[in-house]
Design an enzyme around this catalytic site. Structure first.
Site, short mmCIF file in Angstrom:
data_model
loop_
_atom_site.label_atom_id
_atom_site.label_comp_id
_atom_site.label_asym_id
_atom_site.label_seq_id
_atom_site.Cartn_x
_atom_site.Cartn_y
_atom_site.Cartn_z
N GLY A 161 -7.99 31.49 25.69
CA GLY A 161 -9.07 31.43 24.71
C GLY A 161 -8.84 32.40 23.58
N GLY A 219 -10.74 33.80 19.66
CA GLY A 219 -11.92 33.78 18.81
C GLY A 219 -11.92 34.96 17.88
N GLY A 240 -11.34 38.27 19.68
CA GLY A 240 -10.03 38.63 20.18
C GLY A 240 -9.42 37.50 20.97
CB THR A 241 -6.41 36.97 22.56
OG1 THR A 241 -6.15 36.90 21.16
CG2 THR A 241 -5.64 35.87 23.28
CB VAL A 242 -9.76 35.19 26.91
CG1 VAL A 242 -9.93 35.26 28.44
CG2 VAL A 242 -11.01 35.70 26.22
CE LYS A 286 -14.51 39.81 24.45
NZ LYS A 286 -15.98 39.88 24.45
CG ASP A 294 -23.00 34.88 20.39
OD1 ASP A 294 -23.38 33.94 19.65
OD2 ASP A 294 -21.79 35.20 20.51
#
Length: 564
Positions: A425, A427, A430-432, A446, A543
């Protein structure tokens, strides 16, 4: 080989001769004795004061009434200009003259003599010479061996035309000469004229005769004028020790040859002389004797390939090869060649040394980098609130099993060094990455892009709170890593992706029935209600959206990305 040995011998002889000649200049007198008079250095066995010479025959008087001071032989006022230890003395001796007036009457005349009992006239350096165009000259002296009288002479004649065209040859025209035998002493000379020079007076009013060192007189048409102003010319005398040869003298208590010297009999007179042995130099008559020559310090005296391959020995030297080489060490023979076995050994040693240096350098580089990395991890750990987290966990008595602090190395290994194939993932946050821990647990890691350092304390508090939430519809946070520049959060892995993908992708949208969708909505609402109202510390999500709701294999809703 014979030629090489001859060359070496000649080198040593030449060197000894040069040293001996130089020693006539250097001080070689006995200790406490004056060794110079004027410009002449006086070596022992000669001397100027009692106790400084071998015997009275070797006494040199120093005339201090003139300047510079003048050294003279004891038996007269003849000046000494050179003394060598090879058995010769050079003096300035009178020139015999017979001069006339125009009318044939005598104007000037002399009859020089030489009375020196110990000295004989050197026959290999001197000649008897007469100069003039109306000249007859005689010489008579005693022979050393039998005291018989030796008599000889010559005559020279020339006319005016001859005198004007002399060819510099002393062969009877204006000049005559005769050789003299060895062993002459107590010399007498006379010179006279047949016609009192009346026939040649205009250009030659005088006749001259003299015994002279032939290397220091050369006859020419200028000699007539030059000799008119000469009172003395150089003469070489021979000297020796005593009157007996070596085989007799060397057994006597007054034997004059000292340490490291040898005795030899001169060819042209009685008595004996001393000289330093080969490989030695100095004064062979001096009580200290001759000193060893260090041939190794002068490349012209040894045949070794270099000074360091030369070993000085008494009177000689030896060539050798240094460690690791073999041969005789000489220039013109084998020289020195490297031992191949040693070359291999040296190569191995050098190779090992290079290897040690490379390994050592690599090890030091690795240790240094590891230390830097460790320091960097400590810096980031402190910067990201690691100490604060440990303190809070201790104060709140939270188990380390509840909040696990992972090392950067463990997460790096779990994600295969954050390989792109592990990304599940991306966004704005950042990055997962998907990761597998050492114990086999699958996790989601994460990795944020940035971190607000002013919110670190709040971040740590929220991590602690979130780890304490135990709800089936909340993505459980397992721990964090604070050793990197930005903190890493470790969650349980929810393998079926986000709700957003399932409802917006055409290939997945029909896989979820309306019943499942209603259940997902219900579970999401229930967990939000729990977080907002039922949790010990209320947590507002802020969120809520499909991308933050994950689904497991049974389509159970898992709310994520809140608080932290």
């Amino acid at each position: 080989m014979a030629t090489l040995a001859l060359v070496r011998t000649l080198q040593l002889i030449l060197f000894n001769c040069l040293l001996a000649a130089g020693e006539s200049v250097a001080s070689q007198a006995l200790p406490g004795c004056k060794d110079e008079c004027g410009n002449l250095s006086i070596p022992y066995p000669f001397g100027m004061t009692p106790g400084c010479y071998l015997n009275e025959s070797f006494l040199i008087t120093c005339n201090t009434s003139v300047s510079p001071h003048r050294p003279q032989l004891v038996n007269g006022n003849l000046e000494v200009t050179s003394i060598t230890l090879e058995g010769q003395v050079e003096i300035l001796h009178y020139v015999a003259k017979d001069c006339y007036n125009r009318n044939g009457t005598t104007a000037d005349r002399n009859f020089p003599q030489l009375r020196t009992a110990m000295f004989t006239i050197s026959n290999d350096r001197n000649k008897f010479i007469a100069v003039g165009c109306d000249t007859k000259a005689q010489i008579w002296a005693e022979r050393e061996h039998n005291n018989n009288t030796y008599f000889t002479g010559c005559m020279a004649y020339c006319e005016k035309t001859d005198a004007l065209h002399l060819n510099d040859s002393c062969s009877g025209v204006g000049c005559c000469q005769v050789s003299i035998p060895s062993g002459l002493k107590n010399l007498n000379m006379s010179v006279s004229s047949y016609y009192n020079h009346t026939r040649v007076w205009d250009f030659n009013p005088c006749s001259y005769a003299f015994v002279v060192d032939e290397s220091k007189f050369s006859f020419s048409d200028k000699s007539f004028g030059e000799l008119a102003h000469k009172e003395f010319l150089p003469m070489a005398l021979d000297w020796a020790i005593g009157n007996e040869p070596c085989n007799v003298s060397e057994h006597k208590p007054d034997y004059a040859c000292k340490q490291s010297s040898i005795c030899y009999n001169p060819e042209n007179r009685s008595g004996y002389l001393c000289k330093c042995k080969d490989g030695y130099n100095g004064n062979p008559y001096h009580p200290d004797g001759c000193e060893d020559i260090d041939e190794c310090k002068d490349s012209s005296l040894h045949n070794c390939i270099s000074e360091r391959n030369c070993f000085n020995t008494p009177g000689s030297y030896k060539c050798f090869c240094t460690k690791g080489f073999y041969g005789d060490g000489e220039k013109d023979r084998k020289g020195c060649m490297r031992n191949q076995a040693n070359v291999i050994k040296i190569s191995i040693v050098i190779g090992l040394c290079v290897l040690v240096v490379i390994v050592g350098s690599s090890w030091l580089f690795f240790i240094n980098n590891k230390r830097k990395l460790l320091n960097m991890k400590k810096k980031f750990f402190k910067q990201n609130g690691g100490l604060l987290l440990q303190q809070e966990l201790h104060e709140q008595r939270v188990s380390t099993e509840t909040v696990k602090i992972f090392t950067a190395e463990a997460l790096k290994n779990a994600t295969k060094n954050y390989d792109e194939s592990q990304i599940i993932g991306k966004g704005g946050f950042g990055t997962v990455y998907k990761g597998i821990l050492k114990n086999g647990t699958e996790v989601a890691i994460k990795k944020s892009k940035v971190v607000d350092q002013s919110q670190i304390k709040q971040f740590i508090n929220e991590v602690i709170i979130l780890t304490q939430i135990n709800h089936r519809n909340v993505v459980k946070i397992l721990g964090c890593c604070l050793e990197t520049e930005v903190p890493l959060l470790v969650y349980e892995l929810v393998s079926n992706g986000t709700l957003s993908k399932h409802i917006h992708c055409e290939d997945k949208a029909f896989s979820i029935s309306w019943g499942i969708r209603l259940r997902i909505a219900t579970e999401s609402a229930q967990v939000l209600s729990y977080l907002h109202s039922a949790a010990s510390i209320p947590i507002i999500h802020r969120d809520v959206k499909p991308t933050n709701i994950l689904l497991d294999d049974n389509y159970t809703a898992k709310v994520s990305d809140f608080g932290a």
